[in-house]
Design an enzyme around this catalytic site. Structure first.
Site, PDB file in Angstrom:
ATOM      1  N   ASN A  11       0.858  -1.189   0.000  1.00 48.77           N
ATOM      2  CA  ASN A  11       0.000   0.000   0.000  1.00 48.77           C
ATOM      3  C   ASN A  11       0.897   1.243   0.000  1.00 48.77           C
ATOM      4  O   ASN A  11       2.109   1.141   0.200  1.00 48.77           O
ATOM      5  CB  ASN A  11      -0.939  -0.032   1.214  1.00 48.77           C
ATOM      6  CG  ASN A  11      -0.157  -0.051   2.516  1.00 48.77           C
ATOM      7  OD1 ASN A  11       0.528   0.907   2.855  1.00 48.77           O
ATOM      8  ND2 ASN A  11      -0.222  -1.172   3.228  1.00 48.77           N
ATOM      9  N   LYS A  53       9.831 -17.559  -9.126  1.00 48.33           N
ATOM     10  CA  LYS A  53       9.101 -16.546  -9.888  1.00 48.33           C
ATOM     11  C   LYS A  53       7.986 -17.185 -10.724  1.00 48.33           C
ATOM     12  O   LYS A  53       8.227 -18.180 -11.422  1.00 48.33           O
ATOM     13  CB  LYS A  53      10.082 -15.807 -10.803  1.00 48.33           C
ATOM     14  CG  LYS A  53       9.442 -14.665 -11.551  1.00 48.33           C
ATOM     15  CD  LYS A  53      10.441 -13.940 -12.429  1.00 48.33           C
ATOM     16  CE  LYS A  53       9.705 -12.953 -13.311  1.00 48.33           C
ATOM     17  NZ  LYS A  53      10.578 -12.347 -14.303  1.00 48.33           N
ATOM     18  N   PRO A 102      -2.694 -12.148  10.300  1.00 49.11           N
ATOM     19  CA  PRO A 102      -3.055 -11.996  11.715  1.00 49.11           C
ATOM     20  C   PRO A 102      -3.320 -10.521  12.001  1.00 49.11           C
ATOM     21  O   PRO A 102      -2.655  -9.653  11.451  1.00 49.11           O
ATOM     22  CB  PRO A 102      -1.805 -12.486  12.447  1.00 49.11           C
ATOM     23  CG  PRO A 102      -0.696 -12.404  11.450  1.00 49.11           C
ATOM     24  CD  PRO A 102      -1.323 -12.596  10.099  1.00 49.11           C
ATOM     25  N   ASP A 103      -4.317 -10.218  12.819  1.00 43.61           N
ATOM     26  CA  ASP A 103      -4.602  -8.837  13.212  1.00 43.61           C
ATOM     27  C   ASP A 103      -3.747  -8.534  14.439  1.00 43.61           C
ATOM     28  O   ASP A 103      -3.948  -9.133  15.509  1.00 43.61           O
ATOM     29  CB  ASP A 103      -6.095  -8.688  13.516  1.00 43.61           C
ATOM     30  CG  ASP A 103      -6.446  -7.242  13.819  1.00 43.61           C
ATOM     31  OD1 ASP A 103      -5.745  -6.625  14.663  1.00 43.61           O
ATOM     32  OD2 ASP A 103      -7.394  -6.729  13.215  1.00 43.61           O
ATOM     33  N   ILE A 104      -2.791  -7.632  14.280  1.00 44.75           N
ATOM     34  CA  ILE A 104      -1.785  -7.422  15.332  1.00 44.75           C
ATOM     35  C   ILE A 104      -2.446  -6.923  16.618  1.00 44.75           C
ATOM     36  O   ILE A 104      -2.191  -7.449  17.711  1.00 44.75           O
ATOM     37  CB  ILE A 104      -0.693  -6.447  14.840  1.00 44.75           C
ATOM     38  CG1 ILE A 104       0.034  -7.072  13.644  1.00 44.75           C
ATOM     39  CG2 ILE A 104       0.299  -6.112  15.972  1.00 44.75           C
ATOM     40  CD1 ILE A 104       1.118  -6.215  13.020  1.00 44.75           C
ATOM     41  N   LEU A 105      -3.322  -5.939  16.497  1.00 40.44           N
ATOM     42  CA  LEU A 105      -3.956  -5.396  17.714  1.00 40.44           C
ATOM     43  C   LEU A 105      -4.864  -6.436  18.364  1.00 40.44           C
ATOM     44  O   LEU A 105      -4.827  -6.628  19.580  1.00 40.44           O
ATOM     45  CB  LEU A 105      -4.731  -4.121  17.384  1.00 40.44           C
ATOM     46  CG  LEU A 105      -3.868  -2.878  17.160  1.00 40.44           C
ATOM     47  CD1 LEU A 105      -4.694  -1.730  16.597  1.00 40.44           C
ATOM     48  CD2 LEU A 105      -3.179  -2.435  18.448  1.00 40.44           C
ATOM     49  N   PHE A 138      -4.311   3.825  14.785  1.00 40.82           N
ATOM     50  CA  PHE A 138      -4.610   4.789  13.717  1.00 40.82           C
ATOM     51  C   PHE A 138      -5.688   4.181  12.832  1.00 40.82           C
ATOM     52  O   PHE A 138      -5.687   2.965  12.615  1.00 40.82           O
ATOM     53  CB  PHE A 138      -3.358   5.063  12.876  1.00 40.82           C
ATOM     54  CG  PHE A 138      -2.569   6.242  13.336  1.00 40.82           C
ATOM     55  CD1 PHE A 138      -1.901   6.220  14.546  1.00 40.82           C
ATOM     56  CD2 PHE A 138      -2.499   7.391  12.558  1.00 40.82           C
ATOM     57  CE1 PHE A 138      -1.177   7.314  14.981  1.00 40.82           C
ATOM     58  CE2 PHE A 138      -1.769   8.498  12.968  1.00 40.82           C
ATOM     59  CZ  PHE A 138      -1.111   8.457  14.191  1.00 40.82           C
ATOM     60  N   LYS A 182     -13.546   1.076  15.573  1.00 37.50           N
ATOM     61  CA  LYS A 182     -12.280   0.327  15.623  1.00 37.50           C
ATOM     62  C   LYS A 182     -11.710   0.379  17.046  1.00 37.50           C
ATOM     63  O   LYS A 182     -11.220  -0.623  17.567  1.00 37.50           O
ATOM     64  CB  LYS A 182     -11.286   0.916  14.615  1.00 37.50           C
ATOM     65  CG  LYS A 182      -9.941   0.214  14.609  1.00 37.50           C
ATOM     66  CD  LYS A 182      -9.056   0.679  13.460  1.00 37.50           C
ATOM     67  CE  LYS A 182      -7.670   0.043  13.540  1.00 37.50           C
ATOM     68  NZ  LYS A 182      -6.775   0.448  12.484  1.00 37.50           N
ATOM     69  N   LYS A 185     -11.261  -3.061  19.196  1.00 35.07           N
ATOM     70  CA  LYS A 185      -9.900  -3.522  19.525  1.00 35.07           C
ATOM     71  C   LYS A 185      -9.479  -3.121  20.925  1.00 35.07           C
ATOM     72  O   LYS A 185      -8.332  -3.325  21.324  1.00 35.07           O
ATOM     73  CB  LYS A 185      -8.918  -2.980  18.480  1.00 35.07           C
ATOM     74  CG  LYS A 185      -9.327  -3.406  17.079  1.00 35.07           C
ATOM     75  CD  LYS A 185      -8.217  -3.392  16.080  1.00 35.07           C
ATOM     76  CE  LYS A 185      -8.723  -3.982  14.770  1.00 35.07           C
ATOM     77  NZ  LYS A 185      -7.713  -4.111  13.763  1.00 35.07           N
TER      78      LYS A 185
END
Ligand SMILES: Cc1cc2nc3c(=O)[nH]c(=O)nc-3n(C[C@H](O)[C@H](O)[C@H](O)COP(=O)(O)O)c2cc1C
Length: 404
Positions: A218, A297, A313-316, A331, A345, A349
């Site tokens: 991103n 490749k 995995p969702d870190i928080l 954030f 959010k 969390k």
């Protein structure tokens, strides 16, 4: 950007001496004075006689609301502004622009005018912003004087490169007024507010590899996280920066861990989290990764290609329940329903604070120097900030930590 009336008074109650010497960039010292006053401090201006050849003292007097001191013996009876009284009152002295001449005098301890005499009487931090012709700047005598001043503990705001007033290109152009004032601000806010804090900051994008040469990522530049890391460090915190790939230099004095994928970020954070007091997650972590990451490749064989993604995995969500003793700040970059989505959010969390980051046609924060955010506390209070530099946003967020 901040408009005039919205400027944050981050230097209230500070006393600053602005020394101005005789270079072509004197007019930029007027802007430095204006910015310092806007940030709330009292400024006494001291000019060398040569500086007054470029801009009259009246301009500085009108903006500072104080008499400008030029001559050593102009006010023999005014003990409030003699060099010793002024030196004792100051929290910081800055010299903008600093000529080759004043660098030489400071480095050698010559005291033949008010400014160079004051310099010897000063015990507070001194910030020097040199500006001169590129050949003068490269002259070994000038470089030696700068080295001496650095060794004596003076803070130098390096000049920039580019077109100079003398029509040549090179290094010697005065740093931008905003850069000089930001530098002064971070120096004055140093080593105080966050002295006993150990802050983990995640920053930048992650890269999720499809094969060894292709990845999903991103546009996060890491600037917000790096600004927070630099500012937290300057406020006395021990800072651990866990960053995805960016083009930025890790800030000085920060413990740095570079990662690529979301899983690596989670693993690295797990390794260091036990000792930290606060976690600030600015990283733009990819929610999904390719289900299969080819070791070789992938060849261009078909006209189309289907890639299956799986959740990262969702870190928080993984770590907050395991470490409820930490202060967690998230954030949320949102294109719609900015505050509502950010609040959801924060609740989902279980965060202590969230910074909602507007992404719209008018405000695209990725890679930009500025951003427009709303800081939302757990108890529901919102602080909407106008568009401002990421360094200023960092300061706004960090100033809130002791109140959480
Ligand atoms: C038009 C003009 C522009 C100057 N610009 C600079 C400059 O940008 N930097 C510098 O070091 N000296 C510059 N000088 C030379 C200084 O004014 C000179 O060295 C003077 O002695 C500096 O005195 P002060 O340090 O006491 O102010 C300039 C001189 C003139 C005539």
């Amino acid at each position: 950007m901040l408009n005039e009336s919205e400027t944050l008074k981050t230097l209230t109650d500070r006393e600053i001496i602005l020394g101005v010497t005789g270079g072509i960039a004197v007019y930029k010292a007027v802007e430095v004075l204006r910015l310092l006053i806007k940030r709330g401090c009292g400024v006494s201006v001291v000019m060398t006689p040569h500086a007054t050849e470029f801009v009259r003292p009246l301009t500085f007097a009108a903006l500072s609301g104080r008499n400008v001191i030029v001559k050593m013996f102009q006010n023999p009876h005014d003990m409030q502004i003699d060099h010793i009284a002024l030196a004792n009152r100051a929290d910081l002295m800055c010299v903008v622009p600093a000529t080759a001449n004043i660098l030489g005098k400071f480095a050698c301890g010559i005291a033949d005018d008010f400014l160079s005499t004051l310099f010897l009487a000063i015990t507070c931090p001194v910030v020097i912003a040199p500006a001169m012709n590129a050949n003068m700047y490269q002259n070994p005598a000038v470089q030696r004087n700068l080295d001496t001043l650095k060794k004596l503990g003076m803070e130098i705001v390096e000049p920039g490169e580019g077109d100079l007033a003398c029509k040549i290109k090179g290094k010697g152009r005065l740093a931008e007024p905003e850069t000089i004032v930001d530098f002064i601000e971070s120096l004055l806010n140093k080593n105080t507010l966050l002295k006993d804090y150990i802050i983990l900051i995640s920053a930048g994008p992650t890269q999720e590899f499809l094969d060894p040469v292709r990845f999903l990522s991103n546009p996060s530049s890491g600037k917000m996280g790096y600004s927070i890391a630099k500012t937290a460090r300057s406020m006395g915190a021990h800072v651990i920066l866990v960053s995805g790939p960016t083009n930025l230099e890790p800030p000085q004095g920060v413990e740095f861990h570079g990662v690529r994928t979301a899983s690596e970020m989670l693993d690295t954070i797990k390794k260091v989290i036990a000792s930290v007091t606060h976690v600030i997650m600015t990283a733009a972590v990819a929610c999904y990764r390719p289900k299969i990451s080819s070791a070789k490749k992938i060849k261009k064989e078909n006209n189309s290609m289907v890639v299956e993604f799986e959740r990262n995995p969702d870190i928080l969500q993984t770590l907050v329940p395991q470490y409820p003793d930490k202060i967690w700040i998230g954030f949320a970059a949102e294109t719609d329903n900015l505050v509502e989505n950010a609040r959801n959010k924060m609740r989902r969390k279980n965060l202590n604070m969230i910074v909602a980051n507007e992404v719209s046609a008018d405000h695209y924060p990725f890679g930009a120097e500025t951003s427009k955010v709303v800081i939302i506390d757990k108890d529901g209070k919102e602080k909407m900030l106008p568009e401002m530099t990421k360094d200023r946003i960092a300061l706004e967020i960090l100033k809130k930590l002791p109140k959480i």
